[in-house]
Design a protein around this motif. Structure first.
Motif, short mmCIF file in Angstrom:
data_model
loop_
_atom_site.label_atom_id
_atom_site.label_comp_id
_atom_site.label_asym_id
_atom_site.label_seq_id
_atom_site.Cartn_x
_atom_site.Cartn_y
_atom_site.Cartn_z
N GLY A 169 0.82 -1.21 0.00
CA GLY A 169 0.00 0.00 0.00
C GLY A 169 0.85 1.25 0.00
O GLY A 169 0.50 2.26 0.60
N GLY A 170 1.93 1.17 -0.68
CA GLY A 170 2.76 2.36 -0.79
C GLY A 170 3.70 2.55 0.38
O GLY A 170 4.52 3.47 0.40
N ARG A 171 3.62 1.71 1.33
CA ARG A 171 4.52 1.85 2.45
C ARG A 171 5.29 0.58 2.70
O ARG A 171 4.86 -0.50 2.33
N GLU A 172 6.31 0.77 3.36
CA GLU A 172 7.11 -0.39 3.66
C GLU A 172 6.54 -1.06 4.90
O GLU A 172 6.29 -0.40 5.90
N CYS A 173 6.38 -2.31 4.81
CA CYS A 173 5.85 -3.03 5.95
C CYS A 173 6.77 -4.18 6.34
O CYS A 173 7.41 -4.79 5.50
N THR A 174 6.76 -4.43 7.58
CA THR A 174 7.53 -5.54 8.07
C THR A 174 6.74 -6.82 7.92
O THR A 174 5.53 -6.82 8.11
N GLY A 175 7.42 -7.84 7.56
CA GLY A 175 6.72 -9.09 7.41
C GLY A 175 7.61 -10.27 7.73
O GLY A 175 8.78 -10.11 8.02
N VAL A 176 7.01 -11.38 7.68
CA VAL A 176 7.76 -12.59 7.95
C VAL A 176 7.58 -13.54 6.79
O VAL A 176 6.47 -13.75 6.31
N VAL A 177 8.65 -14.08 6.38
CA VAL A 177 8.58 -15.00 5.25
C VAL A 177 7.83 -16.25 5.64
O VAL A 177 8.08 -16.85 6.68
N GLU A 178 6.95 -16.59 4.80
CA GLU A 178 6.25 -17.85 5.03
C GLU A 178 6.78 -18.92 4.11
O GLU A 178 6.96 -20.06 4.48
N GLN A 179 6.97 -18.46 2.94
CA GLN A 179 7.42 -19.44 1.98
C GLN A 179 8.13 -18.73 0.84
O GLN A 179 7.77 -17.63 0.45
N HIS A 180 9.09 -19.39 0.35
CA HIS A 180 9.82 -18.80 -0.79
C HIS A 180 9.77 -19.78 -1.94
O HIS A 180 10.34 -20.85 -1.89
N ASN A 181 9.09 -19.38 -2.94
CA ASN A 181 8.98 -20.26 -4.09
C ASN A 181 10.07 -19.92 -5.10
O ASN A 181 10.05 -18.89 -5.76
N HIS A 182 10.98 -20.83 -5.19
CA HIS A 182 12.12 -20.54 -6.06
C HIS A 182 11.76 -20.55 -7.52
O HIS A 182 12.34 -19.86 -8.34
N VAL A 183 10.84 -21.37 -7.81
CA VAL A 183 10.48 -21.51 -9.20
C VAL A 183 9.92 -20.21 -9.75
O VAL A 183 10.35 -19.70 -10.78
N ASP A 184 9.02 -19.68 -9.05
CA ASP A 184 8.40 -18.44 -9.51
C ASP A 184 9.09 -17.22 -8.95
O ASP A 184 8.77 -16.10 -9.27
N ASN A 185 9.99 -17.52 -8.08
CA ASN A 185 10.67 -16.42 -7.43
C ASN A 185 9.70 -15.53 -6.68
O ASN A 185 9.79 -14.31 -6.69
N GLU A 186 8.78 -16.15 -6.11
CA GLU A 186 7.82 -15.38 -5.34
C GLU A 186 7.92 -15.75 -3.88
O GLU A 186 8.26 -16.87 -3.52
N VAL A 187 7.59 -14.81 -3.11
CA VAL A 187 7.68 -15.03 -1.68
C VAL A 187 6.35 -14.69 -1.04
O VAL A 187 5.79 -13.63 -1.30
N SER A 188 5.93 -15.61 -0.28
CA SER A 188 4.71 -15.26 0.43
C SER A 188 5.11 -14.74 1.80
O SER A 188 5.90 -15.34 2.51
N VAL A 189 4.56 -13.62 2.09
CA VAL A 189 4.96 -12.94 3.31
C VAL A 189 3.76 -12.68 4.21
O VAL A 189 2.69 -12.27 3.74
N LEU A 190 3.99 -12.91 5.44
CA LEU A 190 2.92 -12.61 6.38
C LEU A 190 3.17 -11.24 6.97
O LEU A 190 4.27 -10.94 7.43
N LEU A 191 2.18 -10.42 6.89
CA LEU A 191 2.32 -9.10 7.46
C LEU A 191 1.53 -9.03 8.76
O LEU A 191 0.33 -8.84 8.74
N PRO A 192 2.21 -9.18 9.81
CA PRO A 192 1.56 -9.20 11.12
C PRO A 192 0.78 -7.93 11.37
O PRO A 192 -0.33 -7.94 11.90
#
Length: 460
Positions: free
Chosen positions: A71-94
């Motif tokens: 949302g235009g701001r930097e947020c802290t999050g925690v990695v949940e999963q890193h998909n190497h294939v797609d190079n995507e990371v799912s992040v949990l934003l507490p």
DNA sequence: CGTGCCGGGGG
DNA sequence: CCCCCGGCACG
């Protein structure tokens, strides 16, 4: 001479100019502070600011603290999963209580807002970064390009190094698996055909020029007193002093990283404070370029390495360098086979000007040289050194003069100083008056011959 | 041993 | 200077 080819060769430099180029950044980053963390939140502070993980081809570990733009701001999050294939990371934003999916490149480990300029991060020391790591980067680049330069094949050495860095990159452990390969500049250097064209053009031999120019170019571009050393064919490498290691790498960056990652402990606090601790564990070594290395390029001079090393004694070096080279008797070795390599010149004094050879520094010589072609073999005579001056008054001229009027030889000059060892001129191969005319026609000899002096009609 | 030529010497 | 030669080094 070929600007175009140069460009090609210099591709890495091109990258330099364009700072946004990823490949370079990666070089930089990798060089300056190897691994971003071992999972614990404390992302590197001492060094580099925003870390776009994608650039490092890093793997994000579940639970790792990261920052994403939300949302235009930097947020802290925690990695949940890193998909190497797609190079995507799912992040949990507490904070927001939601999960987001982000491209790897949109995730970073340092609390900063990279793209949006309007948010200052307090944890980044931008200026310092540029200053400090730029140096290393430069060094890395230079070294890299050097090591990749076609001129300096030095296969063994190079391999070592490459292997070394590679092992650090990849073998270093969980740093990254197979991933880094893409960006590591060595790859393109060796593998890619792009940089090589010039070589084929120049054709194997006598590549002496281009590479040198290359160096100079780099110097210019970098505005840095670059590695002149190579001119003396002294290689600089760095050896790890860690007990039982002794690894030798070509670049400071490399060795530092090696030490840091392998010896000082992969990860850890040292990121910030022990920046130069590695310095204590490696040593610079100067290695004389071994003959075999130069060989592939073409003719190599048989007796290269005994020229004194201008630099430090550095006994630490990979010792032997060159075997026992006779310090004195130079000349006999190099006869006709050698002259094609102008790199080395022999300082020899000749007594008479007409003994002064034509030779060695190719371009200037030509003039009198051409007049000289009566004698096929004699381009360079052992005893007759290389003088950069053209023989005064061409030999041919004299010869002609005497031919029409076999009198009055005029000795061009005689250098006063004669060094003992070169006193006697080598036996000329050309026929002399005596042979030509025979003793019975002694009157037809040139005066010198008659007087048992050096023949001036048939010079060598 | 023949040859090239340096160093020297005599005129 | 001009001319000659002893003698050495090289091949």
């Amino acid at each position: 001479m070929l600007p175009k080819s140069r460009l090609g060769k210099r591709s890495p430099l091109g990258a330099l100019v364009c700072t946004s180029c990823p490949s370079m950044e990666s070089t930089l980053e990798t060089g300056s502070h190897g691994d971003p963390e071992g999972g614990v939140g404390g992302p590197t502070m001492g060094s580099p600011g925003p870390q776009h993980l994608s650039r490092f081809n890093n793997k994000l570990l579940p639970g790792q603290k990261v920052y994403v733009l939300c949302g235009g701001r930097e947020c802290t999050g925690v990695v949940e999963q890193h998909n190497h294939v797609d190079n995507e990371v799912s992040v949990l934003l507490p904070v927001l209580g939601q999960h987001v999916l982000r491209k790897l490149e949109d995730v970073w480990t340092c609390p900063t807002v990279p793209p949006p300029p309007h948010q200052m991060s307090s944890c980044i020391d931008v200026p310092r970064r540029s200053a400090e790591s730029m140096d290393e980067m430069m060094a890395a680049l230079v070294l890299t390009s050097l090591s990749c330069s076609p001129l300096v094949p030095s296969p063994p050495q190079r391999d070592t190094v490459t292997a070394g860095s590679a092992s650090m990159e990849c073998g270093g452990g969980e740093l990254s698996d197979s991933s880094s390969s893409g960006y590591w500049s060595c790859d393109h250097g060796y593998g890619s055909p792009a940089p090589s064209p010039p070589i084929t053009e120049t054709e194997g031999h006598s590549l002496a020029m281009p590479p040198d120019e290359g160096l100079d170019m780099e110097q210019v571009l970098f505005d840095e007193p670059a590695p002149r050393k190579r001119r003396n064919s002294v290689k600089v490498a760095y050896r790890c002093l860690w007990p039982n290691c002794g690894k030798i790498l070509k670049s400071v960056v490399g060795i530092k990283r090696h030490i840091r990652t392998l010896h000082l402990g992969q990860v850890s606090e040292h990121e910030r404070c022990s920046c130069s601790e590695e310095d204590f564990y490696y040593t610079e070594i100067h290695q004389r370029e071994p003959r075999p290395l130069t060989r592939p390029l073409g003719v190599s001079t048989p007796s290269t390495p005994w020229s004194a090393s201008p630099s430090s004694p550095s006994p630490t070096g990979v010792g032997p360098g060159a075997g026992g080279d006779s310090p004195t008797e130079v000349s006999p070795q190099l006869s006709q086979s050698a002259p094609s390599t102008p790199d080395f010149f022999w300082q020899v004094h000749s007594e008479h000007s007409y003994q002064v050879p034509v030779q060695v520094e190719a371009p200037p010589v030509s003039v009198s040289y051409s007049c000289h072609c009566t004698t096929p073999t004699s381009t360079l005579h052992p005893r007759q050194g290389a003088s950069f001056r053209v023989r005064s008054v061409s030999v041919g001229e004299q010869w002609l003069q005497q031919h029409s009027a076999p009198i009055r030889p005029h000795p061009v000059s005689t250098s006063p100083q004669r060094s003992h060892w070169s006193t006697r001129r080598i036996r000329g191969e050309a026929k002399k008056c005596r042979k030509v005319y025979g003793i019975e026609h002694r009157d037809q000899w040139c005066t010198a011959c008659r007087w048992k002096k050096a023949c001036q009609r048939f010079l060598d």
